[in-house]
Enzyme design. Structure first.
Site, PDB file in Angstrom:
ATOM      1  N   CYS A  33       4.831   1.452  -3.530  1.00 27.42           N
ATOM      2  CA  CYS A  33       5.580   2.628  -3.090  1.00 27.42           C
ATOM      3  C   CYS A  33       7.012   2.528  -3.602  1.00 27.42           C
ATOM      4  O   CYS A  33       7.619   1.466  -3.571  1.00 27.42           O
ATOM      5  CB  CYS A  33       5.626   2.813  -1.582  1.00 27.42           C
ATOM      6  SG  CYS A  33       4.036   3.031  -0.826  1.00 27.42           S
ATOM      7  N   LYS A  45       2.783  -2.260  -9.750  1.00 25.66           N
ATOM      8  CA  LYS A  45       3.541  -3.291 -10.460  1.00 25.66           C
ATOM      9  C   LYS A  45       4.133  -4.305  -9.497  1.00 25.66           C
ATOM     10  O   LYS A  45       4.168  -5.494  -9.765  1.00 25.66           O
ATOM     11  CB  LYS A  45       4.667  -2.591 -11.237  1.00 25.66           C
ATOM     12  CG  LYS A  45       5.529  -3.536 -12.028  1.00 25.66           C
ATOM     13  CD  LYS A  45       4.960  -3.725 -13.394  1.00 25.66           C
ATOM     14  CE  LYS A  45       5.664  -4.761 -14.201  1.00 25.66           C
ATOM     15  NZ  LYS A  45       4.706  -5.584 -14.949  1.00 25.66           N
ATOM     16  N   LYS A  71      -6.061  -9.244 -17.924  1.00 24.14           N
ATOM     17  CA  LYS A  71      -5.534  -8.058 -18.629  1.00 24.14           C
ATOM     18  C   LYS A  71      -6.647  -7.036 -18.823  1.00 24.14           C
ATOM     19  O   LYS A  71      -6.459  -5.855 -18.574  1.00 24.14           O
ATOM     20  CB  LYS A  71      -4.950  -8.420 -20.004  1.00 24.14           C
ATOM     21  CG  LYS A  71      -3.647  -9.157 -20.036  1.00 24.14           C
ATOM     22  CD  LYS A  71      -2.443  -8.348 -19.641  1.00 24.14           C
ATOM     23  CE  LYS A  71      -2.202  -8.302 -18.179  1.00 24.14           C
ATOM     24  NZ  LYS A  71      -1.545  -9.324 -17.479  1.00 24.14           N
ATOM     25  N   ASN A  89       8.461   2.496   2.630  1.00 23.96           N
ATOM     26  CA  ASN A  89       7.740   1.540   1.782  1.00 23.96           C
ATOM     27  C   ASN A  89       7.536   0.284   2.632  1.00 23.96           C
ATOM     28  O   ASN A  89       8.508  -0.269   3.134  1.00 23.96           O
ATOM     29  CB  ASN A  89       8.596   1.252   0.540  1.00 23.96           C
ATOM     30  CG  ASN A  89       8.171   0.021  -0.240  1.00 23.96           C
ATOM     31  OD1 ASN A  89       8.979  -0.651  -0.833  1.00 23.96           O
ATOM     32  ND2 ASN A  89       6.900  -0.288  -0.245  1.00 23.96           N
ATOM     33  N   GLY A  90       6.282  -0.125   2.806  1.00 27.68           N
ATOM     34  CA  GLY A  90       6.020  -1.311   3.619  1.00 27.68           C
ATOM     35  C   GLY A  90       4.820  -1.050   4.527  1.00 27.68           C
ATOM     36  O   GLY A  90       4.079  -0.089   4.328  1.00 27.68           O
ATOM     37  N   ARG A 117       5.535   1.602  -9.248  1.00 30.44           N
ATOM     38  CA  ARG A 117       5.353   0.957  -7.947  1.00 30.44           C
ATOM     39  C   ARG A 117       4.186   1.549  -7.152  1.00 30.44           C
ATOM     40  O   ARG A 117       3.801   1.019  -6.121  1.00 30.44           O
ATOM     41  CB  ARG A 117       6.629   1.082  -7.106  1.00 30.44           C
ATOM     42  CG  ARG A 117       7.828   0.447  -7.734  1.00 30.44           C
ATOM     43  CD  ARG A 117       9.036   0.661  -6.870  1.00 30.44           C
ATOM     44  NE  ARG A 117       8.925   0.000  -5.595  1.00 30.44           N
ATOM     45  CZ  ARG A 117       9.258  -1.265  -5.377  1.00 30.44           C
ATOM     46  NH1 ARG A 117       9.744  -1.985  -6.353  1.00 30.44           N
ATOM     47  NH2 ARG A 117       9.111  -1.787  -4.182  1.00 30.44           N
ATOM     48  N   GLU A 126      -5.676 -15.309 -18.135  1.00 33.06           N
ATOM     49  CA  GLU A 126      -4.747 -14.189 -18.284  1.00 33.06           C
ATOM     50  C   GLU A 126      -5.373 -13.079 -19.145  1.00 33.06           C
ATOM     51  O   GLU A 126      -5.236 -11.894 -18.844  1.00 33.06           O
ATOM     52  CB  GLU A 126      -3.429 -14.710 -18.873  1.00 33.06           C
ATOM     53  CG  GLU A 126      -2.388 -13.672 -19.197  1.00 33.06           C
ATOM     54  CD  GLU A 126      -1.952 -12.793 -18.028  1.00 33.06           C
ATOM     55  OE1 GLU A 126      -2.294 -13.088 -16.871  1.00 33.06           O
ATOM     56  OE2 GLU A 126      -1.295 -11.775 -18.280  1.00 33.06           O
ATOM     57  N   TRP A 136       1.713   4.134  -2.946  1.00 32.01           N
ATOM     58  CA  TRP A 136       0.540   3.277  -3.167  1.00 32.01           C
ATOM     59  C   TRP A 136      -0.088   3.138  -1.785  1.00 32.01           C
ATOM     60  O   TRP A 136       0.481   2.492  -0.897  1.00 32.01           O
ATOM     61  CB  TRP A 136       0.962   1.919  -3.714  1.00 32.01           C
ATOM     62  CG  TRP A 136      -0.191   1.060  -4.133  1.00 32.01           C
ATOM     63  CD1 TRP A 136      -0.815   1.049  -5.343  1.00 32.01           C
ATOM     64  CD2 TRP A 136      -0.847   0.063  -3.350  1.00 32.01           C
ATOM     65  NE1 TRP A 136      -1.817   0.116  -5.346  1.00 32.01           N
ATOM     66  CE2 TRP A 136      -1.863  -0.503  -4.134  1.00 32.01           C
ATOM     67  CE3 TRP A 136      -0.687  -0.399  -2.035  1.00 32.01           C
ATOM     68  CZ2 TRP A 136      -2.711  -1.511  -3.679  1.00 32.01           C
ATOM     69  CZ3 TRP A 136      -1.539  -1.396  -1.576  1.00 32.01           C
ATOM     70  CH2 TRP A 136      -2.527  -1.940  -2.395  1.00 32.01           C
ATOM     71  N   HIS A 170     -21.634 -24.745 -16.320  1.00 33.73           N
ATOM     72  CA  HIS A 170     -21.988 -24.924 -14.921  1.00 33.73           C
ATOM     73  C   HIS A 170     -22.090 -23.596 -14.177  1.00 33.73           C
ATOM     74  O   HIS A 170     -21.892 -23.551 -12.970  1.00 33.73           O
ATOM     75  CB  HIS A 170     -20.957 -25.837 -14.249  1.00 33.73           C
ATOM     76  CG  HIS A 170     -20.843 -27.154 -14.946  1.00 33.73           C
ATOM     77  ND1 HIS A 170     -21.831 -28.114 -14.862  1.00 33.73           N
ATOM     78  CD2 HIS A 170     -19.913 -27.645 -15.793  1.00 33.73           C
ATOM     79  CE1 HIS A 170     -21.478 -29.160 -15.614  1.00 33.73           C
ATOM     80  NE2 HIS A 170     -20.323 -28.888 -16.182  1.00 33.73           N
ATOM     81  N   GLU A 175      -7.740  -5.434 -15.473  1.00 33.18           N
ATOM     82  CA  GLU A 175      -6.717  -4.565 -14.894  1.00 33.18           C
ATOM     83  C   GLU A 175      -6.702  -3.184 -15.522  1.00 33.18           C
ATOM     84  O   GLU A 175      -6.585  -2.192 -14.817  1.00 33.18           O
ATOM     85  CB  GLU A 175      -5.316  -5.172 -15.115  1.00 33.18           C
ATOM     86  CG  GLU A 175      -4.961  -6.289 -14.193  1.00 33.18           C
ATOM     87  CD  GLU A 175      -3.555  -6.821 -14.499  1.00 33.18           C
ATOM     88  OE1 GLU A 175      -2.770  -6.911 -13.562  1.00 33.18           O
ATOM     89  OE2 GLU A 175      -3.250  -7.141 -15.659  1.00 33.18           O
TER      90      GLU A 175
END
Ligand code: G6P
Length: 620
Positions: A2, A615, A497, A100-101, A27, A493, A74, A516, A500
């Site tokens: 947010c 983000k 990517k 926001n929160g 955000r 990583e 968000w 395994h 995402e």
């Protein structure tokens, strides 16, 4: 998670708010809205969807006025609908706010307010705060002999905040006080921009670009009252405080897309420069070591460190894994990498000589902040490796190292990763040179590091080839990413990517460990991206690659230039320049970033704003 903005001054608020929200969209981008105070009323425009959809609503139904607030969401509580979008209105419309929160005790507060007759329209925790402030305002008005006194608004906010559990960055408008904006924070970032006869509020400094470079970062439990004539800063326990105004560096708010189609691509291509900036002024050639200005620990204290804990989330956690290998190899200091969300509630035995580093691009990730606070509470020197100057973690840490990578806007982190790895390399060199690492060894590391921006530049030349590889594999739904030693975190990583931004499933694994379990997934539709640059265990990784081939799994190999042995073994080979093993993540991660990017673009995904992500994750 947010983004919030606010404006009070003499200009058209809605334009400034919308422009600010567009810059904060990284955000959160589930829905957006603004509220503007005008002629005794507050007009709200809000809508599920991106900021530009809300902006076209404002174009059709303009909201005049020079005092307003805005929000890009968000979703945490309640689905993505117009009604759940912010701003939310309390009481009879006398209070309008953005948040926001997360308000953890919202359910109980909602019940209490419903019993008092407040009617709820949304499923959000935020509407509870709006009604609560409105309720407290009515209580204050009853008590007050001069009910027009603007201080009753402040007292109402203060009384409401005392009842909240959780986190908030809030900006509040009062219908009957059209010359005042109140903002407050606990756990969610807020910056006040100080202009000439005008003030701004924002979740970070990016909306202030072009308006002002004078800022005041709010700390937890601070509240600010903004009018057109001035600002007043108050702390819950300490009362009135003098605002400390800081000047932003111009690059802190620079966020042009330039010639690039997406921020992610722009940021991938910025890496020769951002890595260079992470090293700038930090290489001491005479002493063959690194230098840091802000660790705030004496060499004696640093010499006593016998254990390091690196804590982070997401991509920063992967950089931490590379850091573990580097710190143990160069400095021989036992190092652990902890997910911040685990560390904050775990109680690992940390000795007096343990040093903790929080690694974070944004400096606002809620779990990383909480883990850092927990370690500081126990008395451990806790430092930050952080990109955003002035962010909460940067300010609260005992010391730290900035990345100087410039704003990273794409939700999928790219340049922050390579900058974090660069800084961790410097840190390992520095701590190593205090211990076992010789002058010639330190010098060699520095020389290799100095060559890295050029090597990244060279690695970026694979872009067109990677696009062709992406064409071939664009429709595959499952991928394995495999690497060993320094390339194991790179495999994690690379897989992250792809997940995402393209929504394909990808799993990163140590290349030998795949026997395994994950090898059971291998078939002709499951490509494996193999990190197989030359190095100490090159032939072992090649054997792992053969194991995949034997099961008819397609292989995309990332290999060193000139290694034509792989041409026969892999379906596709992407070549990167050869560098020392410990620096390989800085070059092998480049084709993986590009591969994820191109697959996502070909699949028609929104690369910079992937679904469900944000983000900066400022909720737990
Ligand atoms: C979010 C972002 C990731 C990032 C992670 C940690 O999940 O989408 O790109 O790696 O947060 O963020 P930080 O700002 O603490 O590095």
């Amino acid at each position: 998670m947010c983004g919030i903005v606010g404006y009070i001054g003499h200009r058209n608020a809605s334009e400034i708010l919308i422009e600010g929200l567009l810059r904060l969209e990284y955000r959160g981008y589930d829905s957006a809205g603004i509220a503007v105070s005008h002629e005794g009323g507050i007009n709200v425009r809000k809508k599920a969807g991106r900021v530009k959809e809300m902006a076209s609503l404002v174009e059709r139904m303009p909201v005049p006025g020079s005092l307003g607030i805005g929000h890009t969401r968000w979703a945490t509580h309640g689905e993505t609908t117009d009604v759940n979008s912010h701003p939310h209105t309390g009481g009879n419309g006398d209070v309008v706010l953005v948040h926001n929160g997360v308000v953890e005790n919202h359910a109980r507060l909602r019940e209490q307010l419903q019993q008092k007759g407040y009617i709820f329209h949304s499923q959000t925790d935020t509407e509870v705060v709006a009604h609560l402030i409105s309720h407290e305002l009515a209580e204050q008005i009853k008590l007050e002999s001069a009910p027009d006194d603007p201080r009753i608004c402040f007292r109402a906010v203060e009384a409401a905040l005392k009842q909240l559990k959780g986190t908030y960055g809030l900006a509040v408008l009062f219908r009957d006080w059209p010359d005042m904006l109140i903002a407050a924070r606990v756990g969610s970032p807020l910056v006040v921009g100080v202009g000439e006869d005008e003030y701004f509020i924002a979740s970070d400094a990016s909306p202030l670009a072009g308006h002002t470079n004078e800022v005041v970062y709010l700390a937890d439990h601070q509240l600010v009252i903004l009018t057109r004539d001035g600002m007043e800063l108050l702390h819950r326990d300490l009362g009135q405080q003098a605002p400390s105004i800081q000047t932003l560096a111009p690059e802190a708010t620079a966020s042009d897309l330039g010639e690039f189609e997406h921020y992610m691509l722009k940021e991938i291509f910025e890496q020769p420069t951002s890595v260079q900036n992470a090293m700038r002024g930090r290489l001491d050639l005479d002493e063959a070591t690194a230098m840091f200005g802000g660790l705030n620990l004496t060499p004696q204290q640093l010499r006593r460190v016998d254990r390091i804990v690196l804590t982070a989330c997401g991509t920063s956690w992967h950089a931490g894994l590379v850091g573990e290998y580097l710190l143990e190899e160069f400095a021989r200091i036992p190092t652990e990498v902890e997910y911040a969300s685990e560390l904050r509630y775990r109680n690992p035995p940390l000795t007096e000589t343990t040093m903790v580093f929080a690694i974070t691009q944004s400096g606002e990730t809620a779990d990383t902040l909480a883990a850092m606070r927990e370690c500081r509470r126990k008395g451990h020197p806790t430092l930050a490796i952080c990109n955003v100057v002035g962010s909460t973690i940067a300010r609260e840490a005992d010391g730290g190292i900035y990345l100087h990578a410039g704003p990273e806007i794409g939700v999928a982190s790219t340049k922050a990763f390579t900058s974090q790895v660069t800084v961790l390399t410097l840190l390992a060199l520095y701590l190593g040179r205090m211990r076992h690492l010789s002058w010639p060894a330190g010098k060699r590391i520095i020389e290799q590091l100095q060559a890295i921006p050029g090597k990244i530049e060279q690695a970026l030349k694979c872009n067109e080839q990677v696009r062709a590889v992406a064409e071939r594999f664009r429709d595959n739904q499952n991928f394995l990413y495999l690497g060993r030693l320094y390339n194991f975190p790179v495999a994690l990583e690379g897989a992250l990517k792809l997940k995402e931004i393209s929504y394909a499933h990808a799993e990163g694994y140590p290349a030998a460990e795949m026997k395994h379990g994950p090898i059971a997934l291998v078939d002709e539709n499951t490509p494996s991206v193999f990190l197989v640059p030359r190095g100490s265990i090159y032939s072992k990784v090649v054997s792992n690659l053969e194991e995949i081939r034997a099961r008819r799994g397609p292989v995309i190999a990332i290999a060193c230039e000139g290694d034509h042995r792989l041409d026969k073994l892999a379906d596709e080979v992407i070549y990167v320049p050869e560098v020392e093993e410990y620096l390989q993540p800085l070059v092998t991660s480049i084709p993986l970033q590009l591969l994820a990017y191109h697959i996502a673009v070909l699949r028609g995904c929104n690369v910079d704003r992937p679904r469900n992500l944000a983000k900066s994750v400022t909720v737990e």
